[in-house]
Motif scaffolding. Structure first.
Motif, PDB file in Angstrom:
ATOM      1  N   SER A   1       0.813  -1.234   0.000  1.00 10.12           N
ATOM      2  CA  SER A   1       0.000   0.000   0.000  1.00 10.12           C
ATOM      3  C   SER A   1       0.839   1.273   0.000  1.00 10.12           C
ATOM      4  O   SER A   1       0.413   2.303  -0.517  1.00 10.12           O
ATOM      5  CB  SER A   1      -0.907   0.008   1.231  1.00 10.12           C
ATOM      6  OG  SER A   1      -0.111  -0.081   2.406  1.00 10.12           O
ATOM      7  N   THR A   2       2.055   1.212   0.540  1.00 10.53           N
ATOM      8  CA  THR A   2       2.847   2.447   0.690  1.00 10.53           C
ATOM      9  C   THR A   2       3.105   3.180  -0.628  1.00 10.53           C
ATOM     10  O   THR A   2       2.985   4.394  -0.695  1.00 10.53           O
ATOM     11  CB  THR A   2       4.170   2.150   1.426  1.00 10.53           C
ATOM     12  OG1 THR A   2       3.877   1.510   2.669  1.00 10.53           O
ATOM     13  CG2 THR A   2       4.952   3.435   1.673  1.00 10.53           C
TER      14      THR A   2
ATOM     15  N   ASP B   1       8.005  -8.113  -7.239  1.00  7.03           N
ATOM     16  CA  ASP B   1       7.369  -9.369  -6.856  1.00  7.03           C
ATOM     17  C   ASP B   1       5.898  -9.307  -7.267  1.00  7.03           C
ATOM     18  O   ASP B   1       5.385  -8.258  -7.633  1.00  7.03           O
ATOM     19  CB  ASP B   1       7.490  -9.649  -5.359  1.00  7.03           C
ATOM     20  CG  ASP B   1       6.686  -8.682  -4.509  1.00  7.03           C
ATOM     21  OD1 ASP B   1       6.557  -7.508  -4.896  1.00  7.03           O
ATOM     22  OD2 ASP B   1       6.152  -9.098  -3.475  1.00  7.03           O
TER      23      ASP B   1
ATOM     24  N   ARG C   1       1.941 -11.395  -6.537  1.00  8.24           N
ATOM     25  CA  ARG C   1       1.139 -12.468  -5.951  1.00  8.24           C
ATOM     26  C   ARG C   1       0.546 -13.275  -7.098  1.00  8.24           C
ATOM     27  O   ARG C   1       0.179 -12.737  -8.148  1.00  8.24           O
ATOM     28  CB  ARG C   1       0.025 -11.870  -5.104  1.00  8.24           C
ATOM     29  CG  ARG C   1       0.507 -11.094  -3.870  1.00  8.24           C
ATOM     30  CD  ARG C   1       0.807  -9.630  -4.208  1.00  8.24           C
ATOM     31  NE  ARG C   1       1.153  -8.849  -3.041  1.00  8.24           N
ATOM     32  CZ  ARG C   1       0.266  -8.218  -2.261  1.00  8.24           C
ATOM     33  NH1 ARG C   1      -1.030  -8.317  -2.540  1.00  8.24           N
ATOM     34  NH2 ARG C   1       0.644  -7.530  -1.198  1.00  8.24           N
TER      35      ARG C   1
ATOM     36  N   HIS D   1      10.418  -8.470   5.896  1.00 13.09           N
ATOM     37  CA  HIS D   1      10.472  -8.934   4.494  1.00 13.09           C
ATOM     38  C   HIS D   1      10.499  -7.734   3.567  1.00 13.09           C
ATOM     39  O   HIS D   1      10.074  -6.618   3.914  1.00 13.09           O
ATOM     40  CB  HIS D   1       9.299  -9.864   4.179  1.00 13.09           C
ATOM     41  CG  HIS D   1       8.011  -9.197   3.828  1.00 13.09           C
ATOM     42  ND1 HIS D   1       6.994  -8.989   4.723  1.00 13.09           N
ATOM     43  CD2 HIS D   1       7.583  -8.661   2.653  1.00 13.09           C
ATOM     44  CE1 HIS D   1       5.981  -8.396   4.122  1.00 13.09           C
ATOM     45  NE2 HIS D   1       6.310  -8.171   2.863  1.00 13.09           N
TER      46      HIS D   1
ATOM     47  N   ALA E   1      10.001  -7.133  -0.972  1.00 17.30           N
ATOM     48  CA  ALA E   1       9.479  -7.871  -2.125  1.00 17.30           C
ATOM     49  C   ALA E   1       8.726  -9.073  -1.543  1.00 17.30           C
ATOM     50  O   ALA E   1       7.930  -8.898  -0.626  1.00 17.30           O
ATOM     51  CB  ALA E   1      10.594  -8.241  -3.093  1.00 17.30           C
TER      52      ALA E   1
ATOM     53  N   LYS F   1       6.188   0.017  11.632  1.00 19.23           N
ATOM     54  CA  LYS F   1       7.444  -0.395  10.969  1.00 19.23           C
ATOM     55  C   LYS F   1       8.682   0.048  11.764  1.00 19.23           C
ATOM     56  O   LYS F   1       9.800  -0.377  11.459  1.00 19.23           O
ATOM     57  CB  LYS F   1       7.514   0.219   9.568  1.00 19.23           C
ATOM     58  CG  LYS F   1       6.326  -0.069   8.668  1.00 19.23           C
ATOM     59  CD  LYS F   1       6.329  -1.491   8.156  1.00 19.23           C
ATOM     60  CE  LYS F   1       5.086  -1.810   7.340  1.00 19.23           C
ATOM     61  NZ  LYS F   1       5.073  -1.169   6.011  1.00 19.23           N
TER      62      LYS F   1
HETATM   63  C1  6PG Z   1       4.035  -7.196  -1.543  1.00 25.81           C
HETATM   64  C2  6PG Z   1       5.155  -6.206  -1.427  1.00 25.81           C
HETATM   65  C3  6PG Z   1       5.682  -6.216  -0.014  1.00 25.81           C
HETATM   66  C4  6PG Z   1       5.351  -4.860   0.587  1.00 25.81           C
HETATM   67  C5  6PG Z   1       5.528  -4.874   2.079  1.00 25.81           C
HETATM   68  C6  6PG Z   1       5.071  -3.537   2.688  1.00 25.81           C
HETATM   69  O1  6PG Z   1       3.845  -7.753  -2.619  1.00 25.81           O
HETATM   70  O2  6PG Z   1       3.319  -7.345  -0.545  1.00 25.81           O
HETATM   71  O3  6PG Z   1       6.107  -6.383  -2.342  1.00 25.81           O
HETATM   72  O4  6PG Z   1       7.048  -6.469   0.077  1.00 25.81           O
HETATM   73  O5  6PG Z   1       6.204  -3.874  -0.003  1.00 25.81           O
HETATM   74  O6  6PG Z   1       4.728  -5.920   2.610  1.00 25.81           O
HETATM   75  O7  6PG Z   1       3.704  -3.381   2.392  1.00 25.81           O
HETATM   76  P1  6PG Z   1       2.929  -2.028   2.784  1.00 25.81           P
HETATM   77  O8  6PG Z   1       3.500  -0.949   1.913  1.00 25.81           O
HETATM   78  O9  6PG Z   1       1.486  -2.324   2.460  1.00 25.81           O
HETATM   79  O10 6PG Z   1       3.194  -1.791   4.258  1.00 25.81           O
END
Ligand code: 6PG
Length: 248
Positions: free
Chosen positions: A48-49, A77, A79, A156, A158, A211
């Motif tokens: 989301s960021t 990356d 899903r 984590h 990606a 975070k």
């Molecule tokens: C994914 C992202 C993952 C994401 C982090 C932070 O596919 O979920 O690549 O690495 O950048 O989980 O996620 P937020 O920005 O939502 O906190």
């Protein structure tokens, strides 16, 4: 053994400020890459960021400051869900950035999630990367001009999750990885550390108090956290962090 991560740290009061700073870096790197090689290759982040950054880039004034006709879009990356699924990183970028800028399909290098098993998808995407980057001397990985990354509260980045075998991959650029602890519980494919660390520039966008403790450990170089192992061998590392994440 922790060795502090050396990078350029930019903090901003709110997410909007760090998105502005990240947009300025994007514009600088894009101009340099286009001048040097005629194009700019960026690997987008999910989560989301980065949504705010994508929307900022797709609107004035940033949309008028970047030569979008020379930009190629990849993903760090993805899903393994359909490209129109709410959890799709491609859908996030298409809605916030690619569609508003009318980026043509030949410059969008989507992860082909529909081609088969997670391993088949990973091999197909790596093939796409090797076709695009092959003209360059066969480096240890794809020489992205910019890789955007987020940080999960478990460290984590990606889809490289703590303790998973993908972290130990030393040769391949893309691997399949099972769901991490954090949602959504779906299989993924991810750039590997050799691929991330081959980039000319890597930029993390981190926002939110949740975070803060993880960010502190990452910047201190905690090797148990995947994000702490992103150290571009011949590139720059940038951290764009809001005040809530920067002040534990
Ligand atoms: C994914 C992202 C993952 C994401 C982090 C932070 O596919 O979920 O690549 O690495 O950048 O989980 O996620 P937020 O920005 O939502 O906190």
């Amino acid at each position: 053994m922790s060795e502090a991560v050396a990078g350029h740290l930019t903090t901003a009061a709110e997410l909007e400020g760090l998105s502005e700073a990240a947009a300025a870096l994007w514009a600088k790197l894009a101009a340099e890459a286009i001048s040097r090689q005629g194009h700019f290759a960026v690997a987008l982040s999910g989560g989301s960021t980065p949504r705010g950054l994508y929307r900022l880039l797709a609107a004035a004034p940033w949309r008028d400051r970047i030569d979008w006709g020379r930009c190629h879009f990849f993903w760090g990356d993805e899903r393994l869900v359909p490209p129109d699924h709410p959890d799709s990183n491609f859908r996030l970028a298409r809605e916030a950035l690619l569609a508003p800028l009318s980026i043509p399909p030949d410059r969008i290098h989507r992860v082909p999630v529909e081609v088969g098993s997670p391993e088949t998808v990973a091999l197909a995407y790596e093939g796409e990367l090797r076709r695009f980057f092959a003209p360059e001397p066969m480096l240890e990985g794809p020489r992205f001009d910019l890789v955007l990354l987020g940080l999960g509260s478990d460290g984590h980045t990606a889809s490289l999750f703590p303790g998973k075998s993908a972290l130990e991959e030393s040769r391949r650029w893309v691997v399949a990885t099972p769901p991490g602890r954090l949602p959504p519980p779906v299989d993924r494919v991810t750039l590997t550390l050799p691929a991330l660390n081959a980039a000319r520039a890597v930029a993390f966008l981190v926002a939110g108090a949740d975070k803060a403790p993880t960010l502190r450990r990452v910047l201190a170089g905690d090797p148990d956290l995947p994000a702490a192992r992103v150290r571009p061998a011949r590139g720059s590392l940038h951290w764009f962090v809001d005040r809530a994440a920067a002040n534990p």
